[in-house]
Structures are given as structure tokens and as C-alpha cells.
Design an enzyme around this catalytic site. Structure first.
Site, short mmCIF file in Angstrom:
data_model
loop_
_atom_site.label_atom_id
_atom_site.label_comp_id
_atom_site.label_asym_id
_atom_site.label_seq_id
_atom_site.Cartn_x
_atom_site.Cartn_y
_atom_site.Cartn_z
CD GLU A 1 41.37 52.13 111.40
OE1 GLU A 1 41.82 51.25 112.17
OE2 GLU A 1 40.15 52.24 111.15
CG ASP B 1 38.91 52.13 116.54
OD1 ASP B 1 39.88 51.38 116.74
OD2 ASP B 1 38.20 52.09 115.53
CD GLU C 1 34.18 47.69 114.08
OE1 GLU C 1 35.02 46.94 113.59
OE2 GLU C 1 34.35 48.92 114.21
O1 GCW Z 1 39.77 50.42 114.13
C1 GCW Z 1 38.66 49.68 113.75
C2 GCW Z 1 38.83 49.47 112.28
C3 GCW Z 1 38.27 48.19 111.77
C4 GCW Z 1 38.74 47.05 112.66
C5 GCW Z 1 38.23 47.31 114.07
C6 GCW Z 1 38.69 46.27 115.06
C7 GCW Z 1 39.32 44.79 112.12
O2 GCW Z 1 38.27 50.57 111.61
O3 GCW Z 1 38.72 48.03 110.45
O4 GCW Z 1 38.35 45.79 112.19
O5 GCW Z 1 38.71 48.54 114.52
O6 GCW Z 1 39.64 46.56 115.78
O7 GCW Z 1 38.14 45.20 115.13
#
Ligand code: GCW
Length: 711
Positions: free
Chosen positions: A404, A376, A303
Site C-alpha cells: 500500500e 500505519d 475508520e
Molecule cells: O492502512 C490502512 C488502509 C485501509 C485499511 C486500514 C486497516 C482495511 O489504508 O485501507 O482498511 O489501514 O488496517 O484497517
């Protein structure tokens, strides 16, 4: 009359100061309402004798004074000599100064014993361990038992943690915004640190120690290099000093490009000598501030975060460079496996594809931290295929405590059942019985390092977690990291008794609410193996139609693949073949759409709308049933809570009630929006006996949340 009002106001004022606002967490130390129990406790404990005044032993006796004082409702004496009824605490070397009876303690340094013994005809209770920190853990354990009204007159307890590293990962930014945080801003007031030591930092450390958490990263994995500069190291050292007596080590998130950002290097190539040297010096500097610094946690090439791949190096090259820097001091590197790039045909496969070839290449002080599922932190995911598959690398669990994707802080969702589902899953990494729990405990493939991380749900809200029941998830994470065998029910029971009451009927009712909450949420959000259909970016609310982000794998349509034929992601050999990453015994369970566990069906199959399900329903009708079932379960939770209004203090009862009202609205919103949208493909009706959506799909599509929290 005037007098009456005066007294009424006075009474109200005193009641409001007594009100429960959740700040004390599960450490409320209230007197048992059962008088017989109270008297028994009073007869067992006369005072505390401590073998030393080390900071950790002081923390233990302070906690016991406070805890026993509250529970026994009397002043607890610190005795200089053992008397009948003494609670004698000390590590195994020092306790010999106090008692003659020899006490065997666990080999594990953090383990403890709690024993009722006769010493010189005196009945006493002993808490011991080979270390001071073990004694502190034992003290918290005893307080947990007393708060749960357990019998403590003939104790013979021995307990040791299942995992070595039990870490909270805070995704806290230096401006105090918390990424995916829904409980206010970050606890750490960077501006007033290091001089202003908010007493709350100590309460935070107490809470963590009470459930065995022994390490924290205080900053986001989306890291800021400034964290590694002198002013911030001073601030972090102040926190580390506060945490130390509680057995909590600080880890830092390291930004891979820090040498470039802080010292104008042209490169951060992990094989470059000057870069290696930079990290060695930086690490030595950190250890000057924090002598027991735990090590680095790194998100790299994920990311947009920089990493070794920017220089055509591997994750192992990157991790090993940092590992060499911390090794002389006994530090560790926790390297995250959360990686995915838009080129792959299936995001599911990427962590495995990138990390499996590196198995065996990491230094022995590196752990690879793997999210519980391959995508995720979705409401339900199959376990990541890396568990069990990596044989020569310590694989550490990463759970997300913050919600989240679980309704954020307005939904009551007890996460232990979700954690347990993953921990109990069999990877077949080394034959049957190779559960994820055993893998991370190093019992499947021998592993010198073990651990589990939880992404924190804590902020500066008065009750720490926004939703009062979020506390249960923090609690459950710690308790599970200590003892992977604890059941969700047992953990809920402990938490409820300490947080609310020991009244059996109330305990039972709250437990029912908690135990069904996760499945309810899965049902009204993402049943049958749906995933990642939340609003883009903020992940708040349903948006399965979303398809406007630059990368395909950021859009919900990528995940559900609904079309006129059916719905779901084909991960069989006809599709992306992600199933091949699991052991054959595992993939076999999910390979055939007619036998695949329906909980996971759409994770692995693009199933036809009219496929017959086990219930006899078509897939469409089954999906509809699940969505409606979720709302029904949610309403049951709400009614159960409502019925407890007389048994729970008004302040906390109202707080949860208002949130449950929001949750109900949102559950209906999820159900309606998702079904109306999927219906545009299935062209099948929502059976008439269900309450029909009261708004058209366009309405749901038009909703915008530019300031949704945590983003
Ligand atoms: O779940 C996702 C989130 C991001 C997060 C990423 C990660 C810290 O949307 O906000 O970043 O994973 O785990 O690195």
C-alpha cells in the site's frame, strides 16, 4: 525456405508454451542443471512409501510425486514396501507399520523431522511428525532443499514453528475488489462458489502450506455482514474443505453490527443478552459448516467500523463476547488494535492509550493484533509501543505484505529486511533482550497464544502478486512466521533459487537487488523518519502538500509538520510525548535530537533545517542526499537486473524490467516532488552537483489519479 519458417514458427510456439509466467511461484520443481547433482539425487530417491491415505498424507505424496518427478526428471513410483532409496513418510504412530527404527518427533504437533537412516541395511529417508500436517510441512521442506541444490544424503533435520497462528489476512470484498490490492481482483469467485471449485484454490493452499501458513481470513476487515449469511457460509465452507488437507483454517472477519444488519436488532451492545445469544447461535451455525473454523478477526471502532464503543463498552467487552461464543468450539478471537480518532493530539499514541488500560481484561482465547508500527505500515516505522508493554495479553503481529505504502505493485521492494528490523527491535519489556520477536513468540511475558498476520498481496493476476517480486514477500512472511530467526538474506537465497536458478552469480546478483531495495525506497520516499506523505486516499505517489481531507490525521501535513524552522513531529515531552509510551531504555535512545538514530529522527523531533547531522551536513542537505541516494540505488537495481537478461527467461526478465523502468520514473518523481515542496520551507538550495528537478512544484501538485488501484 518455407520449411524453415514452418519449423521456426513451431519452435516459437513450443517455446512460448514453455515460458515462465510466474504461476508456479517457488514450486517450479525443475531439474538441476548440475548433472552431478541430478545423479546424486537420483541415487538417493527410488520412490515414495506413505503410511496412510488421509487427505493430508495424500496431499503430501502428491506433492512429492510432482516435486521429485520434476526435479529428478523421472516418474516417481509409489512403493508399497520400503526399499533401498525409499522416501518414507508418515506420522509417528502410523510410520511404525513401515519401519522398525524408532524415530523421535518434535513435541510441537506441526513440527517435523527429516532423517536419512539405515533400515534393515537399506538406506532410506524418513519424514515424520506427530501429525499428518507436520509430514506435509516436512515434504515441502525437503522439496525446498532439493530445489536449492542442497545436500540431502545425510539429513538430520528437526523443525517446529515459532508461532501458533500464521495467518494471511485478505482484504477482499465480496464484489471481488481488493482493498489495497494491486494484483487483479480477489481470487475467490463468490458467484460460482460453492459448486465451482477452481483448481487455483488448491494451488493457493499448496503455496501457503509450503511456507507454513496455517490460517486465512478470506474477507476484508472492513467487514460485510452478508459474509455471515447461509449462502456465503456455504461458499466459505467449500473453500475451507479445499484448504483443510493443507492445514489451513478459515477465520472470518466479523462485522460488529451484524445482528442489526442481518436480524433487525435494535442494538449490537456486547453486554446485551440477546446480542450475546445471537453471536452464540451464529457461531454454532458457522461450526456446522466449518467444523474446524478458526475464529473471528475484528476491526472495531476504527475508520468508521462499528464496535463496542458505540455502546460505551470497551474493546475487551466486545472481544470477550465473541470469545465466549467461539470458546466451546476451541475458536479464537483476533481483535485488532488499529484505532485512532481525530480528538487525540497524536495518532501515534492512540492504540496504546486505548489498549493498555485493558491489559488483563481479555478472555484467554483472545489475541490483540497490533500493526508493526504505531501509525500505519509506513516504509519505516519504529515498533509499536504495545509490543513489550502489554504483559497479560497475547499480542500478535500484523505486517502488511501488500505494498500500500511501498510503491504498490510497480516497485520492487523486498520486505523481509523491514520485517526483521521490527522483529529485532528491543522493547525492553522485561529487561534487555526483550525483542519484538520474543514478545510475539510469548517468550517475554508468558503467553498461551502466539501469532503473526500478514495482509495479503495476492489477487487473480496470473503470477498471483502483480509484481513477480511480490511473491518473495508472501514467501518471506510465511517463512518468518515459521522461523523468526531466519535472516532476510537466507530467505532471499531460498526464494531466488526456487524461483529462478541455482547459478551462484545470478543468485548473488538478484540477492543484492533485493537486499538494497527497501532502503532505496525509504530513501526516495520517506527518508530520515518521514511518514505518510503519500497521495490522500489511494496513497499512490507523493503529496506532502496535501491538506484537504476532513480529518487532520488523514493529511500528510499533519505528519511532517514542515515549517520555516524545520521538519518532523515532536514526540518528546515538549511535544506529544509519545516517547513516554516506550520503556525508558528505548525512549532514551530517541529522546535527544542530536543522538537519535537519524533513521527515526523526524518520527520524534521537529528538527531545525540547519541542525548538524553525523555526516557534518545540515539536516536539509542530508535530506537531499537521501532522496538522491534513493534514486541512485534504484538505478543500480535496474542496471543489475538489466545485466541478467541472458540468465533469466525473457518473459520474466521483461516483466520485471518494464516495472523497474516505471519504478525509476516514480522514484525521480518522489524525489523531485518532495524536495521542491520541502524547499518552500527550508529556502535552501539543492546543491548544484545534483541533477535538478525538471518540472516545477506546481506540476507535481496538479497530478490526479482518480482511478489509482486498490482504493
Ligand atoms: O492502512 C490502512 C488502509 C485501509 C485499511 C486500514 C486497516 C482495511 O489504508 O485501507 O482498511 O489501514 O488496517 O484497517
Amino acid at each position: 525456405m518455407k520449411r524453415f519458417y514452418f519449423f521456426a514458427v513451431l519452435l516459437l510456439c513450443s517455446l512460448s508454451t514453455l515460458a515462465e509466467d510466474g504461476y508456479e511461484l517457488w514450486m517450479r520443481y525443475k531439474k538441476p542443471t548440475d548433472i552431478a547433482m541430478l545423479n546424486t539425487y537420483r541415487s538417493i530417491f527410488s520412490g515414495i512409501v506413505s503410511s496412510s491415505q488421509s487427505p493430508t498424507m495424500l496431499a503430501a505424496s502428491e506433492e512429492l510425486k510432482k516435486g521429485l518427478g520434476g526435479i529428478l526428471d523421472k516418474k516417481i513410483l509409489v512403493q508399497s514396501q520400503v526399499q533401498s532409496g525409499s522416501l518414507v513418510i508418515g506420522n509417528s504412530t502410523e510410520i511404525r507399520k513401515l519401519i522398525k527404527t524408532s524415530i523421535a518427533v518434535p513435541e510441537n504437533k506441526e513440527g517435523f523431522i527429516i532423517k536419512s537412516i539405515m533400515e534393515n541395511n537399506k538406506r532410506i529417508t524418513v519424514i515424520s511428525s506427530s501429525s499428518d500436517i507436520g509430514v506435509l510441512y516436512g515434504a515441502f521442506h525437503l522439496l525446498r532443499m532439493l530445489q536449492s541444490n542442497a545436500k540431502v544424503n545425510a539429513l538430520d533435520i528437526s523443525s517446529s514453528p515459532a508461532l501458533q497462528l500464521r495467518l494471511l489476512n485478505h482484504w477482499d470484498n465480496l464484489n471481488r475488489h481488493v482493498e489495497r490490492g494491486y494484483a487483479g481482483i480477489a481470487l475467490w469467485n463468490w458467484h460460482t462458489l460453492p459448486d465451482y471449485k477452481d483448481p487455483r484454490y488448491t494451488d493457493y493452499a499448496r503455496a501457503n502450506a509450503s511456507i507454513g501458513i496455517n490460517g486465512v481470513t478470506v474477507t476484508n476487515v472492513n467487514a460485510n455482514a452478508i459474509t455471515l449469511t447461509k449462502p456465503y457460509l456455504e461458499k466459505i465452507a467449500a473453500l475451507a474443505d479445499i484448504f483443510r488437507p493443507y492445514g489451513i483454517k478459515v477465520f472470518l472477519t466479523a462485522r460488529f453490527s451484524a445482528p442489526i444488519e442481518l436480524d433487525r436488532f435494535k442494538t449490537a451492545d456486547p453486554l446485551n443478552d440477546a446480542v450475546k445469544q445471537w453471536w452464540k447461535q451464529k457461531t454454532a451455525e458457522i461450526y456446522q459448516y466449518i467444523p474446524d473454523f478458526g475464529g473471528f478477526l475484528v476491526k472495531a471502532n476504527s475508520e468508521g467500523q462499528p464496535g463496542p464503543q458505540n455502546y460505551k463498552r470497551t474493546h475487551a467487552d466486545g472481544a470477550n463476547m465473541l470469545a465466549d461464543a467461539v470458546a466451546p468450539f476451541g475458536g479464537k478471537v483476533v481483535w485488532r488494535a488499529f484505532v485512532y480518532n481525530p480528538e487525540s493530539d497524536d495518532r501515534f499514541k492512540q492504540a496504546y492509550d486505548e489498549f493498555m488500560p485493558l491489559d488483563g481484561q481479555f478472555r484467554n482465547n483472545v489475541l490483540v493484533q497490533v500493526k508493526n508500527g504505531p501509525i500505519d505500515f509506513q516504509p519505516r516505522e519504529p515498533f509499536s509501543p504495545l509490543f513489550g508493554a502489554m504483559k497479560k495479553t497475547p499480542v500478535m503481529m500484523e505486517f502488511q505484505i501488500t505494498q500500500e505504502y511501498l510503491g504498490q505493485s510497480t516497485h520492487l521492494v523486498y520486505e523481509a529486511p523491514m520485517f526483521k528490523e521490527v522483529l529485532n527491535a528491543d522493547t525492553y519489556g522485561k529487561g534487555k533482550g526483550s525483542t519484538v520477536a520474543k514478545v510475539i513468540a510469548g517468550k517475554v511475558h508468558e503467553s498461551p497464544l502466539t501469532g503473526m498476520s500478514g495482509v495479503s498481496n495476492i489477487g487473480n493476476d496470473r503470477n498471483w502478486t502483480g509484481h513477480l517480486f511480490g511473491q518473495a514477500n508472501w514467501y518471506a512472511f510465511g517463512r518468518l512466521a515459521w522461523d523468526l530467526d531466519l535472516s532476510s538474506e537466507k530467505i532471499a537465497d531460498e526464494w531466488i533459487r526456487q524461483t529462478f536458478t541455482n547459478e551462484p552469480q545470478v543468485v548473488n546478483n538478484i540477492s543484492k537487488i533485493m537486499m538494497k531495495s527497501h532502503e532505496a525506497l525509504v530513501n526516495y520516499m520517506t527518508p530520515m523518519g518521514l511518514a505518510h506523505i503519500m497521495g490522500n486516499g489511494h496513497h499512490y505517489g507523493p503529496a506532502p502538500w496535501s491538506n484537504n481531507l476532513g480529518r487532520p490525521d488523514w493529511n500528510p501535513v499533519y505528519y511532517h509538520k514542515a515549517d520555516s524552522l524545520g521538519i518532523g513531529f515532536d514526540r518528546t515531552p515538549k511535544g506529544s510525548n509519545a516517547l513516554a509510551q516506550f520503556a525508558p531504555e528505548v525512549s532514551k535512545q530517541w529522546l535527544d535530537p542530536t543522538t537519535c538514530d537519524e533513521k527515526y529522527l523526524l518520527w520524534f523531533h521537529h528538527a531545525s533545517w540547519s541542525q548538524k547531522m553525523k555526516s557534518g551536513n545540515t539536516l536539509w542537505n542530508e535530506l537531499v542526499d537521501h532522496y538522491y541516494q534513493g534514486v541512485t540505488e534504484m538505478r543500480e537495481m535496474k542496471n543489475q537486473w538489466k545485466s541478467l537478461s541472458k540468465q533469466i527467461d525473457t518473459e520474466r526478465h521483461n516483466h520485471v524490467m518494464m516495472l523497474l523502468n516505471i519504478q525509476e520514473k516514480e522514484a525521480v518523481w518522489w524525489r523531485n516532488a518532495c524536495l521542491l515542496y520541502f524547499q518552500t520551507f527550508s529556502k535552501m538550495p539543492i546543491p548544484a552537483h545534483f541533477e535538478q528537478p525538471d518540472k516545477p512544484l506546481d506540476y507535481y501538485k496538479s497530478l490526479r489519479f482518480p482511478y489509482a488501484p486498490g482504493n
